[in-house]
Every structure is written in structure tokens, then in C-alpha cells.
Design a protein around this motif. Structure first.
Motif, PDB file in Angstrom:
ATOM      1  N   LEU A   1      17.308  44.590 -19.029  1.00 30.08           N
ATOM      2  CA  LEU A   1      16.156  45.708 -19.404  1.00 30.08           C
ATOM      3  C   LEU A   1      16.539  46.598 -18.135  1.00 30.08           C
ATOM      4  O   LEU A   1      16.222  46.122 -16.873  1.00 30.08           O
ATOM      5  CB  LEU A   1      14.822  45.140 -18.942  1.00 30.08           C
ATOM      6  N   GLN A   2      17.090  47.853 -18.487  1.00 31.65           N
ATOM      7  CA  GLN A   2      17.320  48.931 -17.561  1.00 31.65           C
ATOM      8  C   GLN A   2      15.895  49.638 -17.321  1.00 31.65           C
ATOM      9  O   GLN A   2      15.534  50.173 -18.436  1.00 31.65           O
ATOM     10  CB  GLN A   2      18.477  49.695 -17.870  1.00 31.65           C
ATOM     11  N   MET A   3      15.443  49.970 -16.065  1.00 28.06           N
ATOM     12  CA  MET A   3      14.280  50.241 -15.838  1.00 28.06           C
ATOM     13  C   MET A   3      14.350  51.628 -15.170  1.00 28.06           C
ATOM     14  O   MET A   3      14.795  51.542 -13.831  1.00 28.06           O
ATOM     15  CB  MET A   3      13.215  49.435 -15.460  1.00 28.06           C
ATOM     16  N   ASN A   4      14.354  52.719 -15.582  1.00 27.52           N
ATOM     17  CA  ASN A   4      14.261  54.008 -14.721  1.00 27.52           C
ATOM     18  C   ASN A   4      12.906  54.622 -14.789  1.00 27.52           C
ATOM     19  O   ASN A   4      11.984  54.452 -15.186  1.00 27.52           O
ATOM     20  CB  ASN A   4      15.270  54.985 -15.446  1.00 27.52           C
ATOM     21  N   SER A   5      13.011  55.710 -13.521  1.00 22.18           N
ATOM     22  CA  SER A   5      11.617  56.408 -13.448  1.00 22.18           C
ATOM     23  C   SER A   5      10.633  55.472 -13.275  1.00 22.18           C
ATOM     24  O   SER A   5       9.640  55.772 -13.907  1.00 22.18           O
ATOM     25  CB  SER A   5      11.717  57.586 -14.396  1.00 22.18           C
ATOM     26  N   LEU A   6      10.664  54.684 -12.597  1.00 25.33           N
ATOM     27  CA  LEU A   6       9.763  53.603 -12.423  1.00 25.33           C
ATOM     28  C   LEU A   6       8.452  54.171 -11.735  1.00 25.33           C
ATOM     29  O   LEU A   6       8.397  54.961 -10.921  1.00 25.33           O
ATOM     30  CB  LEU A   6      10.060  52.648 -11.563  1.00 25.33           C
ATOM     31  N   LYS A   7       7.313  53.766 -12.275  1.00 27.58           N
ATOM     32  CA  LYS A   7       5.845  54.352 -11.740  1.00 27.58           C
ATOM     33  C   LYS A   7       5.293  52.983 -11.244  1.00 27.58           C
ATOM     34  O   LYS A   7       5.527  51.820 -11.599  1.00 27.58           O
ATOM     35  CB  LYS A   7       5.225  54.658 -12.896  1.00 27.58           C
ATOM     36  N   PRO A   8       4.356  53.259 -10.457  1.00 24.37           N
ATOM     37  CA  PRO A   8       3.465  52.141  -9.835  1.00 24.37           C
ATOM     38  C   PRO A   8       2.778  51.229 -10.896  1.00 24.37           C
ATOM     39  O   PRO A   8       2.644  50.209 -10.953  1.00 24.37           O
ATOM     40  CB  PRO A   8       2.213  52.902  -8.878  1.00 24.37           C
ATOM     41  N   GLU A   9       2.502  51.752 -11.996  1.00 25.40           N
ATOM     42  CA  GLU A   9       1.865  51.359 -13.128  1.00 25.40           C
ATOM     43  C   GLU A   9       2.769  50.046 -13.879  1.00 25.40           C
ATOM     44  O   GLU A   9       2.417  49.365 -14.560  1.00 25.40           O
ATOM     45  CB  GLU A   9       0.966  52.171 -14.103  1.00 25.40           C
ATOM     46  N   ASP A  10       4.083  50.148 -13.414  1.00 27.09           N
ATOM     47  CA  ASP A  10       5.036  49.185 -13.938  1.00 27.09           C
ATOM     48  C   ASP A  10       4.895  48.007 -13.285  1.00 27.09           C
ATOM     49  O   ASP A  10       5.718  46.960 -13.600  1.00 27.09           O
ATOM     50  CB  ASP A  10       6.229  49.810 -13.934  1.00 27.09           C
ATOM     51  N   THR A  11       4.224  47.950 -12.031  1.00 30.02           N
ATOM     52  CA  THR A  11       4.062  46.763 -11.262  1.00 30.02           C
ATOM     53  C   THR A  11       3.582  45.649 -12.268  1.00 30.02           C
ATOM     54  O   THR A  11       2.735  45.705 -12.639  1.00 30.02           O
ATOM     55  CB  THR A  11       3.370  47.187 -10.227  1.00 30.02           C
TER      56      THR A  11
END
Length: 127
Positions: free
Chosen positions: A81-91
Motif C-alpha cells: 500500500l503506497q500512501m502519498n499526500s498523507l493527512k492527519p486523518e490517515d492516522t
């Protein structure tokens, strides 16, 4: 005995990237659904991304479309799972899951449809 082992979590600032890995072992059937779920304490588990290993067909939650990419390395029995442009709500705690065999290319994103889950890896995104 089947086993799913996740790795790659960690802490990152908003806008950053992480790649999660899920190594699967013990599966007899090549056609299966593998998924990434995430859960924050007190909230429902969310199906983030799924992939049908029989043909690589994927699906994503609206909250991650365009930012996350699920992929597989068949030779290594590993899903990423490549996760880009991460946001705090992805925590969240991210769990890998699988259900096998699965002959339809349209994999579900409901957790109750999956039989096997890994221990999880924590992803923390700071603002």
C-alpha cells in the motif's frame, strides 16, 4: 497455517509518504482478495483498498482515491500500500487481510467478508 505480516508503518508529517507491505504465507489458492483496513480506537474499521490477486483488479475507499495505491508482487506473495499526500486523518492502525479462495474479481471492502487479518502496523501523520 496462513499468516499475514505487515511492515512499513511509522510517523510522517502531513504531505509525506509511506509504503506498507503485507507478506502472505500458507495460502494454497492464487485467487484471493487481499485488503488493507484501518481502524482508529472508537471508530469502525474502514476498508481502504482491496486487490484481487487473480488479476490485479483494485478498488479504493473514496477517502484515499488518488493518494493511495495497492499493488502486488506475485513472486513474493506480498501486497503493498503506497500512501502519498498523507493527512492527519490517515492516522490509524493499518491491518492487512485476506480471504481465499475468491473467484470474483470484485473484492469486498467490508471487514466481515475477510477471514484472515495481520497484527497491524501503526501509521501516524502529524500536521
Amino acid at each position: 497455517q496462513v499468516q499475514l505480516v505487515e511492515s512499513g508503518g511509522g510517523s510522517v508529517q502531513a504531505g509525506g509518504s509511506l509504503r506498507l507491505s503485507c507478506a502472505a504465507s500458507g495460502y494454497t489458492f492464487n485467487s484471493k482478495c487481499m485488503a488493507w483496513f484501518r481502524q482508529v480506537r472508537g471508530k469502525e474499521r474502514e476498508g481502504v483498498a482491496v486487490i484481487w490477486t487473480g488479476g490485479g483488479i483494485t478498488d479504493y475507499a473514496d477517502s484515499v482515491k488518488g493518494r493511495f495505491t495497492i499493488s502486488q508482487d506475485i513472486a513474493k506473495n506480498t501486497v503493498y500500500l503506497q500512501m502519498n499526500s498523507l493527512k492527519p486523518e490517515d492516522t490509524a492502525m493499518y491491518h492487512c487481510a485476506a480471504v481465499a479462495p475468491y473467484w470474483s474479481p470484485k473484492c469486498p471492502r467490508e471487514s466481515y467478508r475477510y477471514k484472515d487479518f495481520g497484527q497491524g502496523t501503526q501509521v501516524t501523520v502529524s500536521s
